[in-house]
Write a protein that holds these residues in place. Structure first.
Motif, PDB file in Angstrom:
ATOM      1  N   UNK A 170       3.819  64.143  -1.631  1.00 57.77           N
ATOM      2  CA  UNK A 170       4.758  62.611  -1.935  1.00 57.77           C
ATOM      3  C   UNK A 170       4.887  62.635  -0.176  1.00 57.77           C
ATOM      4  N   UNK A 171       4.494  60.349  -0.682  1.00 58.72           N
ATOM      5  CA  UNK A 171       4.853  60.293   0.339  1.00 58.72           C
ATOM      6  C   UNK A 171       5.302  59.178   0.924  1.00 58.72           C
ATOM      7  N   UNK A 172       6.588  58.245   1.873  1.00 60.07           N
ATOM      8  CA  UNK A 172       6.933  57.268   1.831  1.00 60.07           C
ATOM      9  C   UNK A 172       5.745  56.783   2.679  1.00 60.07           C
ATOM     10  N   UNK A 173       5.321  57.455   3.520  1.00 62.89           N
ATOM     11  CA  UNK A 173       4.342  56.324   4.505  1.00 62.89           C
ATOM     12  C   UNK A 173       3.397  56.535   4.558  1.00 62.89           C
ATOM     13  N   UNK A 174       2.382  55.332   4.608  1.00 63.09           N
ATOM     14  CA  UNK A 174       0.875  55.502   4.461  1.00 63.09           C
ATOM     15  C   UNK A 174       0.036  55.064   5.369  1.00 63.09           C
ATOM     16  N   UNK A 175      -0.475  56.612   6.386  1.00 64.12           N
ATOM     17  CA  UNK A 175      -0.824  56.357   7.638  1.00 64.12           C
ATOM     18  C   UNK A 175      -2.949  55.729   7.151  1.00 64.12           C
ATOM     19  N   UNK A 176      -3.248  55.718   8.507  1.00 66.89           N
ATOM     20  CA  UNK A 176      -4.381  55.360   8.242  1.00 66.89           C
ATOM     21  C   UNK A 176      -5.735  57.119   8.331  1.00 66.89           C
ATOM     22  N   UNK A 177      -5.917  57.180   7.902  1.00 67.29           N
ATOM     23  CA  UNK A 177      -6.335  58.599   7.769  1.00 67.29           C
ATOM     24  C   UNK A 177      -8.029  58.445   7.080  1.00 67.29           C
ATOM     25  N   UNK A 178      -8.681  59.447   8.169  1.00 65.20           N
ATOM     26  CA  UNK A 178     -10.068  59.215   7.223  1.00 65.20           C
ATOM     27  C   UNK A 178     -10.202  60.175   6.182  1.00 65.20           C
ATOM     28  N   UNK A 192       2.061  65.060   6.271  1.00 62.54           N
ATOM     29  CA  UNK A 192       0.085  64.868   5.862  1.00 62.54           C
ATOM     30  C   UNK A 192      -0.807  65.514   7.067  1.00 62.54           C
ATOM     31  N   UNK A 193      -0.655  65.807   8.226  1.00 61.33           N
ATOM     32  CA  UNK A 193      -1.224  66.936   8.398  1.00 61.33           C
ATOM     33  C   UNK A 193      -1.456  68.517   7.625  1.00 61.33           C
ATOM     34  N   UNK A 194      -0.404  68.841   7.053  1.00 58.27           N
ATOM     35  CA  UNK A 194      -0.745  69.709   5.989  1.00 58.27           C
ATOM     36  C   UNK A 194      -2.188  69.470   5.068  1.00 58.27           C
ATOM     37  N   UNK A 195      -2.175  68.011   4.802  1.00 54.03           N
ATOM     38  CA  UNK A 195      -3.219  67.633   3.990  1.00 54.03           C
ATOM     39  C   UNK A 195      -4.330  67.681   4.662  1.00 54.03           C
ATOM     40  N   UNK A 196      -4.473  67.035   6.184  1.00 51.41           N
ATOM     41  CA  UNK A 196      -5.904  66.695   6.546  1.00 51.41           C
ATOM     42  C   UNK A 196      -6.358  68.195   6.811  1.00 51.41           C
ATOM     43  N   UNK A 197      -5.118  69.412   7.146  1.00 55.58           N
ATOM     44  CA  UNK A 197      -5.637  70.761   7.412  1.00 55.58           C
ATOM     45  C   UNK A 197      -6.355  71.296   6.375  1.00 55.58           C
ATOM     46  N   UNK A 198      -6.201  70.976   5.045  1.00 56.65           N
ATOM     47  CA  UNK A 198      -6.813  71.598   3.618  1.00 56.65           C
ATOM     48  C   UNK A 198      -5.302  73.230   3.277  1.00 56.65           C
ATOM     49  N   UNK A 199      -4.121  72.540   3.352  1.00 56.64           N
ATOM     50  CA  UNK A 199      -3.197  73.294   2.877  1.00 56.64           C
ATOM     51  C   UNK A 199      -2.513  73.440   2.156  1.00 56.64           C
ATOM     52  N   UNK A 200      -2.499  71.655   2.280  1.00 60.80           N
ATOM     53  CA  UNK A 200      -2.012  71.730   0.724  1.00 60.80           C
ATOM     54  C   UNK A 200      -3.234  70.597  -0.218  1.00 60.80           C
ATOM     55  N   UNK A 201      -2.689  70.129  -2.071  1.00 62.66           N
ATOM     56  CA  UNK A 201      -3.634  69.437  -2.490  1.00 62.66           C
ATOM     57  C   UNK A 201      -3.302  68.457  -2.127  1.00 62.66           C
ATOM     58  N   UNK A 202      -1.855  67.966  -2.690  1.00 62.20           N
ATOM     59  CA  UNK A 202      -1.520  66.597  -2.301  1.00 62.20           C
ATOM     60  C   UNK A 202       0.233  66.326  -1.942  1.00 62.20           C
ATOM     61  N   UNK A 216       5.352  74.646  -2.275  1.00 64.40           N
ATOM     62  CA  UNK A 216       6.051  73.889  -1.694  1.00 64.40           C
ATOM     63  C   UNK A 216       6.042  73.645  -0.827  1.00 64.40           C
ATOM     64  N   UNK A 217       5.718  72.562   0.556  1.00 68.54           N
ATOM     65  CA  UNK A 217       6.454  72.807   1.631  1.00 68.54           C
ATOM     66  C   UNK A 217       6.464  71.558   2.121  1.00 68.54           C
ATOM     67  N   UNK A 218       7.916  71.976   2.616  1.00 70.66           N
ATOM     68  CA  UNK A 218       8.720  70.836   2.846  1.00 70.66           C
ATOM     69  C   UNK A 218       7.998  70.056   4.622  1.00 70.66           C
ATOM     70  N   UNK A 219       8.734  68.782   4.529  1.00 72.55           N
ATOM     71  CA  UNK A 219       9.101  68.013   5.651  1.00 72.55           C
ATOM     72  C   UNK A 219       8.273  66.788   5.970  1.00 72.55           C
ATOM     73  N   UNK A 220       8.629  66.220   6.970  1.00 67.69           N
ATOM     74  CA  UNK A 220       8.765  64.931   6.831  1.00 67.69           C
ATOM     75  C   UNK A 220       7.372  64.306   6.922  1.00 67.69           C
ATOM     76  N   UNK A 221       6.559  62.901   6.798  1.00 70.88           N
ATOM     77  CA  UNK A 221       6.262  62.276   6.312  1.00 70.88           C
ATOM     78  C   UNK A 221       4.615  62.438   7.573  1.00 70.88           C
ATOM     79  N   UNK A 222       4.664  62.701   8.397  1.00 71.21           N
ATOM     80  CA  UNK A 222       3.668  63.055   9.768  1.00 71.21           C
ATOM     81  C   UNK A 222       2.768  64.628   9.358  1.00 71.21           C
TER      82      UNK A 222
END
Length: 301
Positions: A141-149, A129-139, A120-126
């Motif tokens: 759970x967020x309340x924010x839908x950011x536009x990210x490719x 999301x950075x962890x996800x885009x950098x492949x540091x996490x697989x999935x 587990x990794x904890x933090x705010x939505x932004x």
């Protein structure tokens, strides 16, 4: 006759919009990946992608073939992985990013039954999301839908926030919402952030205006806010899934009922990983632990 590996290469190129990225994923050389695609296009008899300088854009024929092949390929891969899992004691590892309050309430109690190894990794939505885009996490759970490719969002659940006060708090009776709004503005508020994230939404949805107040304390931890309320520090908006024990032990109560605000939570993951069995396992496990709601009129949580 088409080769099964041609299909796998086509599916991978489709997901990545890139021959080079697909080759990396399949641990192949780029020329070999291109040969697979060329052979399949020759078999089909027409192009499956339009080549641009930046990415591979699927043609209508390519989209049609993907929609037909993807479920079949995924079923075969899942069957292979499931068979492998039965013969191997090693559990799949899922790296998840989320708010620590959510993890504490909705995941920690169920870790023993997940049949998944969780990092587990904890933090705010932004941040997550950075962890996800950098492949540091697989999935995440967020309340924010950011536009990210390359990111896919899947609705998870709607959480409900209510006004929470100490158990002995006196709540006057009001004839209209204007009186209630004015009284709420005069109270001592605790907030998760200076920008009043959920409080502003509560005011906008219930009173159609911005809150004309400043929080007395800013505490970026919902459990600390709940503890402070239990000890008489003020009032705040908290998700109902946190309140069972505090309400049942008469430490806090919900006021201003039925005024509330809801917040949608989403799963987010890389599109290229959307068919991974461990991602699906985590989603299904969390869906099995859907967020409950709490009503002071009922003892059930």
């Amino acid at each position: 006759m088409a080769n099964f590996e041609w299909y796998r290469s086509f599916i991978t190129i489709y997901k990545h919009n890139s021959v080079s990225e697909a080759a990396k994923t399949r641990i192949m050389t780029q020329p070999a990946m291109s040969q697979h695609l060329a052979a399949l296009e020759a078999e089909v008899g027409e192009p499956l992608f339009t080549r641009t300088s930046r990415k591979m854009v699927p043609t209508e024929r390519g989209k049609e073939l993907y929609s037909y092949l993807a479920p079949l390929i995924e079923s075969l891969e899942e069957a292979t992985l499931s068979f492998k899992a039965v013969s191997s004691p090693t559990l799949p590892v899922v790296k998840i990013g989320t708010a620590h309050e959510f993890f504490r309430e909705r995941m920690a109690p169920y870790l023993g039954s997940l049949h998944i190894r969780v990092i587990a990794y904890y933090g705010l939505a932004a941040y997550i999301l950075d962890l996800l885009t950098e492949d540091k996490v697989d999935i995440i759970v967020t309340s924010q839908k950011y536009s990210a490719p390359g990111i896919e969002y899947l609705h998870y659940v709607e959480e409900e926030f209510v006004v929470v006060a100490p158990y002995d708090y006196e709540e006057p009776d009001f004839n209209d919402s204007k009186q209630l709004e004015a009284w709420l503005c005069s109270q001592t508020w605790l907030s998760y952030g200076l920008e009043l994230p959920i409080i502003r939404r509560f005011w906008r949805e219930n009173f159609q205006k911005r809150p004309q107040m400043k929080p007395e304390h800013v505490l970026p931890d919902l459990h600390i806010i709940l503890s402070a309320i239990e000890h008489g520090a003020g009032i705040s908006l908290l998700p109902t899934y946190m309140l069972a024990n505090s309400i049942q032990t008469n430490k806090v109560k919900i006021i201003c009922d039925p005024f509330k605000v809801t917040n949608d939570l989403y799963f987010a993951f890389k599109i290229k990983n959307s068919t991974m069995p461990k991602i699906r396992m985590m989603i299904e496990a969390l869906k099995g632990n859907m967020l409950p709601t709490y009503s002071q009129k009922s003892p059930d949580f």
